[in-house]
Design a protein around this motif. Sequence first.
Motif, short mmCIF file in Angstrom:
data_model
loop_
_atom_site.label_atom_id
_atom_site.label_comp_id
_atom_site.label_asym_id
_atom_site.label_seq_id
_atom_site.Cartn_x
_atom_site.Cartn_y
_atom_site.Cartn_z
N GLU A 1 32.09 -14.94 -10.10
CA GLU A 1 32.04 -13.60 -9.51
C GLU A 1 30.62 -13.07 -9.44
O GLU A 1 30.26 -12.35 -8.51
N ALA A 2 29.79 -13.46 -10.43
CA ALA A 2 28.41 -12.98 -10.47
C ALA A 2 27.48 -13.82 -9.61
O ALA A 2 26.28 -13.53 -9.53
N LEU B 1 29.98 -6.18 -17.30
CA LEU B 1 31.42 -5.95 -17.48
C LEU B 1 31.72 -5.83 -18.96
O LEU B 1 30.91 -6.21 -19.80
N ALA B 2 32.88 -5.27 -19.26
CA ALA B 2 33.29 -5.11 -20.66
C ALA B 2 34.74 -5.54 -20.82
O ALA B 2 35.55 -5.38 -19.90
N LEU B 3 35.03 -6.10 -21.97
CA LEU B 3 36.39 -6.50 -22.33
C LEU B 3 36.91 -5.58 -23.43
O LEU B 3 36.25 -5.40 -24.46
N LEU B 4 38.05 -4.99 -23.21
CA LEU B 4 38.71 -4.15 -24.20
C LEU B 4 39.81 -4.99 -24.84
O LEU B 4 40.79 -5.37 -24.18
N ARG C 1 31.45 0.19 -15.12
CA ARG C 1 32.22 0.15 -13.89
C ARG C 1 33.31 -0.92 -13.92
O ARG C 1 34.39 -0.75 -13.37
N ASP C 2 33.03 -2.04 -14.58
CA ASP C 2 33.98 -3.16 -14.62
C ASP C 2 34.50 -3.32 -16.04
O ASP C 2 33.89 -3.98 -16.87
N LEU C 3 35.63 -2.70 -16.32
CA LEU C 3 36.27 -2.75 -17.64
C LEU C 3 37.60 -3.47 -17.49
O LEU C 3 38.43 -3.09 -16.65
N ARG C 4 37.82 -4.51 -18.30
CA ARG C 4 39.03 -5.31 -18.23
C ARG C 4 39.67 -5.37 -19.61
O ARG C 4 39.00 -5.24 -20.62
N GLU D 1 37.50 -20.44 -19.62
CA GLU D 1 38.08 -19.93 -18.37
C GLU D 1 37.48 -18.58 -18.00
O GLU D 1 37.25 -18.29 -16.81
N PHE D 2 37.24 -17.75 -19.01
CA PHE D 2 36.63 -16.45 -18.73
C PHE D 2 35.26 -16.62 -18.10
O PHE D 2 34.94 -15.98 -17.08
N TRP D 3 34.42 -17.47 -18.69
CA TRP D 3 33.06 -17.66 -18.16
C TRP D 3 33.09 -18.26 -16.77
O TRP D 3 32.27 -17.89 -15.91
#
Length: 366
Positions: free
Chosen positions: A360-361, A264-267, A291-294, A352-354
Motif C-alpha cells: 500500500e505504501a 498508520l496505527a494498529l489498535l 488518519r489510518d487507524l485499524r 502478512e501485515f507487512w
Amino acid sequence: MTATITHDPRPATGGSPLIVTEDAALLDDLLRLCAAAGATPEVHHGLPDQGGNWDTAPLVLVGDDAAHRLRGSTRRRQVVLIGRDQDDPGVWRRAVEIGADHVLILPDGEQWLVDRIADVAEGVGRPALTVGVIGGRGGAGASTLSCALAVTSAREGLRTLLVDADPLGGGLDVLLGGEGAEGLRWPAFAASRGRVGGGALEESLPALHSLRVLSWDRGDCVAVPPQAVRAVLAAARRRGGTVVVDLPRRLDDEVGEVLAQLDLALLVVPAELRAVAAAGRVAAAVGMVVRDLRVAVRGPYAPGLDDQEVARLLGLPLAGEVPVEPALLRPRGTGKPPGASARGPLARFCTEFWERALTEAGGGTR
C-alpha cells in the motif's frame, strides 16, 4: 531568510556539498554549518575545473560574491545562492543568472541550510513506513505485537527501528532480552532540538535481533520534551525501512508528536465487550490525529463476538486477528522475543501485515 526560485526537488542520495566562494567570513560560516550537519564539503573559489564536482555534487552552495564567476556555467539543480543583505534586490537577478533553486540570507536561514546539508550527507530517500501500536485496554498485548512486528520486519531484511514510547512500560529492551545491551536510551535524547542525525541516532542505539531499539532505562526520567520526541522520530524516519512505535494508552504532548508522524496505527483489542468499550474511547482520541487507524483483534472471543463484529462496533477497518503465541504464555516463555519463530502464528500474522502495508505504501526501503 530563504526563498525558492524554481522548484524544490529532493536532494540526491549521499555525497559532499560543494562550496563556491572567496568570502573568508562566509566560508567560515558555511564550514561551521556543514560541520553541524555532519558533512565535509569541497571548496572552490570559482567554477571547478574540468573533472570537478560542479555537475555531480548533490548540493552547491554559492556565495553571492562568486555568482558573477558562474555565469555561463552548465545549469543544474540543487544550487543555493547565499548572501547576507536581504535588502539587496540584485541577489534575485544573480540567482536567476546562475540558475539557483534557492536564495538564502544568513543568519536567518541557518537552520534551513543545516537541514538541507544534512539531507545530502545522510542520503535521503523514501521515509520509513512508521507504524504505531496501541492497546484498546490495559494488557491488550500492544507491546508484544510491537516487538513481533519489528522482529519480523528485520528478519525480512528491512532496516528496522523499534521505539518504546511508553516510559511506564518497563522497557521494550527487557521484552527483547536486551536490558543489558550497550547503547543509548530515551533520557540521553532529552536535550535534542532541531535536527538529529539519522545515521548517528541509529548507531547509538542498542542492536538486538538485527534491529535497533530506542527504549527507556530503569532510571527516574519518565518524560522527554515534545521537541526532542519530534526530532528523534523525524531522524528515525529519514533512514528508511520501517519504524514501529509501542504507544502508551494516554495522550499528552509527547505522544501527540509521535502520532503526528505515524503512517498508520494498529489498535489492539481483546474480543470482549469491556475491552471494546474502552477501545472506543482510545480510537476516538487517536483517530483525531492518525488518519489510518485499524483494529487488530485478539482472542479468545466472548460470546457473540468475532473479529468482524469488533471492527464493526468500533467503526474501524480490520487489520486481522492477532493470534496467541502459546509459548509466550508460559512463565519463562521460550527465551526468544515475540515473533522470533518465523513459522509461529504471530510471525505469520506480522509477515502478512507487512506485505500488505508495504504494498500500500509503494514498497519498503532496506
